[in-house]
Motif scaffolding. Sequence first.
Motif, mmCIF file in Angstrom:
data_model
loop_
_atom_site.group_PDB
_atom_site.id
_atom_site.type_symbol
_atom_site.label_atom_id
_atom_site.label_comp_id
_atom_site.label_asym_id
_atom_site.label_seq_id
_atom_site.Cartn_x
_atom_site.Cartn_y
_atom_site.Cartn_z
ATOM 1 N N MET A 276 42.203 -31.785 36.400
ATOM 2 C CA MET A 276 42.869 -31.767 35.094
ATOM 3 C C MET A 276 44.150 -30.946 35.203
ATOM 4 O O MET A 276 44.133 -29.844 35.752
ATOM 5 C CB MET A 276 41.943 -31.164 34.032
ATOM 6 C CG MET A 276 42.589 -31.139 32.629
ATOM 7 S SD MET A 276 41.464 -30.485 31.375
ATOM 8 C CE MET A 276 40.215 -31.759 31.381
ATOM 9 N N ALA A 277 45.243 -31.471 34.683
ATOM 10 C CA ALA A 277 46.530 -30.783 34.769
ATOM 11 C C ALA A 277 46.557 -29.591 33.810
ATOM 12 O O ALA A 277 45.967 -29.624 32.737
ATOM 13 C CB ALA A 277 47.670 -31.740 34.439
ATOM 14 N N ALA A 278 47.244 -28.538 34.225
ATOM 15 C CA ALA A 278 47.385 -27.347 33.377
ATOM 16 C C ALA A 278 48.298 -27.653 32.202
ATOM 17 O O ALA A 278 49.269 -28.386 32.328
ATOM 18 C CB ALA A 278 47.946 -26.186 34.191
ATOM 19 N N VAL A 279 47.970 -27.093 31.044
ATOM 20 C CA VAL A 279 48.746 -27.318 29.834
ATOM 21 C C VAL A 279 49.717 -26.153 29.640
ATOM 22 O O VAL A 279 49.324 -24.994 29.718
ATOM 23 C CB VAL A 279 47.820 -27.435 28.600
ATOM 24 C CG1 VAL A 279 48.652 -27.615 27.333
ATOM 25 C CG2 VAL A 279 46.855 -28.595 28.785
ATOM 26 N N GLN A 280 50.982 -26.500 29.406
ATOM 27 C CA GLN A 280 51.994 -25.478 29.171
ATOM 28 C C GLN A 280 51.729 -24.766 27.840
ATOM 29 O O GLN A 280 51.578 -25.408 26.810
ATOM 30 C CB GLN A 280 53.386 -26.122 29.140
ATOM 31 C CG GLN A 280 54.511 -25.164 28.785
ATOM 32 C CD GLN A 280 54.776 -24.146 29.868
ATOM 33 O OE1 GLN A 280 54.960 -24.510 31.028
ATOM 34 N NE2 GLN A 280 54.776 -22.879 29.503
ATOM 35 N N GLN A 281 51.603 -23.455 27.890
ATOM 36 C CA GLN A 281 51.362 -22.662 26.698
ATOM 37 C C GLN A 281 52.675 -22.050 26.206
ATOM 38 O O GLN A 281 53.442 -21.480 26.980
ATOM 39 C CB GLN A 281 50.356 -21.539 26.993
ATOM 40 C CG GLN A 281 48.988 -22.040 27.404
ATOM 41 C CD GLN A 281 48.262 -22.738 26.261
ATOM 42 O OE1 GLN A 281 48.401 -22.346 25.102
ATOM 43 N NE2 GLN A 281 47.497 -23.763 26.584
ATOM 44 N N TYR A 282 52.958 -22.183 24.915
ATOM 45 C CA TYR A 282 54.171 -21.619 24.327
ATOM 46 C C TYR A 282 53.799 -20.566 23.297
ATOM 47 O O TYR A 282 52.745 -20.637 22.668
ATOM 48 C CB TYR A 282 55.018 -22.711 23.662
ATOM 49 C CG TYR A 282 55.580 -23.721 24.619
ATOM 50 C CD1 TYR A 282 56.652 -23.381 25.442
ATOM 51 C CD2 TYR A 282 55.064 -25.011 24.674
ATOM 52 C CE1 TYR A 282 57.187 -24.314 26.319
ATOM 53 C CE2 TYR A 282 55.594 -25.951 25.548
ATOM 54 C CZ TYR A 282 56.657 -25.598 26.372
ATOM 55 O OH TYR A 282 57.176 -26.512 27.239
ATOM 56 N N LYS A 283 54.699 -19.594 23.155
ATOM 57 C CA LYS A 283 54.523 -18.543 22.167
ATOM 58 C C LYS A 283 55.579 -18.696 21.068
ATOM 59 O O LYS A 283 56.694 -19.148 21.307
ATOM 60 C CB LYS A 283 54.673 -17.159 22.818
ATOM 61 C CG LYS A 283 53.587 -16.841 23.832
ATOM 62 C CD LYS A 283 52.237 -16.672 23.164
ATOM 63 C CE LYS A 283 51.181 -16.235 24.178
ATOM 64 N NZ LYS A 283 49.852 -16.064 23.531
ATOM 65 N N CYS A 284 55.204 -18.296 19.859
ATOM 66 C CA CYS A 284 56.124 -18.373 18.730
ATOM 67 C C CYS A 284 57.295 -17.423 18.951
ATOM 68 O O CYS A 284 57.102 -16.255 19.315
ATOM 69 C CB CYS A 284 55.388 -18.012 17.436
ATOM 70 S SG CYS A 284 56.462 -17.972 15.973
ATOM 71 N N ARG A 285 58.484 -17.916 18.668
ATOM 72 C CA ARG A 285 59.682 -17.101 18.836
ATOM 73 C C ARG A 285 59.763 -15.995 17.797
ATOM 74 O O ARG A 285 60.456 -14.998 17.990
ATOM 75 C CB ARG A 285 60.930 -17.997 18.689
ATOM 76 C CG ARG A 285 61.168 -18.941 19.824
ATOM 77 C CD ARG A 285 61.885 -18.230 20.958
ATOM 78 N NE ARG A 285 63.245 -17.892 20.605
ATOM 79 C CZ ARG A 285 63.691 -16.691 20.299
ATOM 80 N NH1 ARG A 285 62.858 -15.680 20.282
ATOM 81 N NH2 ARG A 285 64.952 -16.461 19.997
ATOM 82 N N ASN A 286 59.046 -16.138 16.685
ATOM 83 C CA ASN A 286 59.181 -15.185 15.590
ATOM 84 C C ASN A 286 58.096 -14.114 15.579
ATOM 85 O O ASN A 286 58.376 -12.941 15.410
ATOM 86 C CB ASN A 286 59.190 -15.926 14.255
ATOM 87 C CG ASN A 286 60.368 -16.888 14.152
ATOM 88 O OD1 ASN A 286 61.448 -16.607 14.654
ATOM 89 N ND2 ASN A 286 60.148 -18.037 13.521
ATOM 90 N N CYS A 287 56.827 -14.550 15.767
ATOM 91 C CA CYS A 287 55.749 -13.575 15.675
ATOM 92 C C CYS A 287 54.964 -13.413 16.971
ATOM 93 O O CYS A 287 54.129 -12.513 17.075
ATOM 94 C CB CYS A 287 54.792 -13.957 14.546
ATOM 95 S SG CYS A 287 53.769 -15.413 14.904
#
Length: 362
Positions: free
Chosen positions: A1-12
Amino acid sequence: MAAVQQYKCRNCGGSVIFDSQSQKMKCEYCGSEFDIEALKQYDEQLKRASQPDNMNWEDTAGSEWTNGETDGLRIYTCTSCGGEIVGDETMAAMACPYCNNPVVIMGQFSGELKPDYIIPFKLDKKAAKDALMNHYKGKLLIPKIFKDENHIDEVKGIYVPFWLFDAEVDADVQYKATRVRTWSDSRYNYREVKYYSVSRGGSIGFQRVPVDGSSKMPDDLMESVEPFDFSQAVPFQTAYLSGYLADKYDVDAKQSVDRANHRIKRTTEQAFANTVSGYTSVTPEFSNINLRNSKAKYALYPVWILNTTWKDKKYIFAMNGQTGKIVGNLPLDVGAYIRWLLGITGVVGALCVLIRFLIWLI
């Protein structure tokens, strides 16, 4: 299974997930929405930001002395502060330009690097004395007796060693910005805050960023007498030292790099920040700075050093031997300062009474 790119909120900083209704990435905590492409770009910027600044320099400053060039030059060492200065063999007994204690001859000058450039003195000793007297004028909080009875202990023309740094700078700077809008109706006050990610990137050229190479010469004093006009610099020749002293550098180019980098980095960030406008607030997040074609040169700049004593305390002044700009600390007349402060307080108090009286009349 391919790894999923995790993103963080730019504001909080919370987790961001894909929202099928808006077709955007949405923060689970604060509800902020982002375009997927914008988050990708921000992620790439964060990766660049994690890389350290590349601010390395080529070691090109100065050159070797050739045979015969140092003939007639002597090294003098202060018996108190340990400062080393260079003068010619005809130099009479004298005092240290920094602490005013006697200096002794140690032998013929040798070693070290030969300067690449020198800016010859344009102003003489009389101009230095006149500049100091003019420096006192208009200073109401200086003790009167200091101005009336002050005498100059020593006036020395000295060539101060400077390392001059040239570089081209490639920079990426990231900011977090906001725009705030407020309005009201008959029931509520409203406040809308929009958040923005602002990027700036580009190149800036720096020429001859000066850093003095003498630990005995106060850095703030030397930076205060800047700038020097380098267009009047000439290739170094020992003949220009005749009748003057030359401070022997004890901080080499490599040791001066940190100060040069600090000045370059600060100026670069300020230049980019000046291009960010139209927002309510702007907060720098990170910057990445890389140098290209970096090199350093060694030069001697002309400075008049004036030493004076008052109430057993020594005061040192420095005058740019090319432009005449003079700087230095002055004593404070405490009594005059208190009278001035009370005068200001009295004026403010009188104005307050007058305003209250006018309001009472109205």
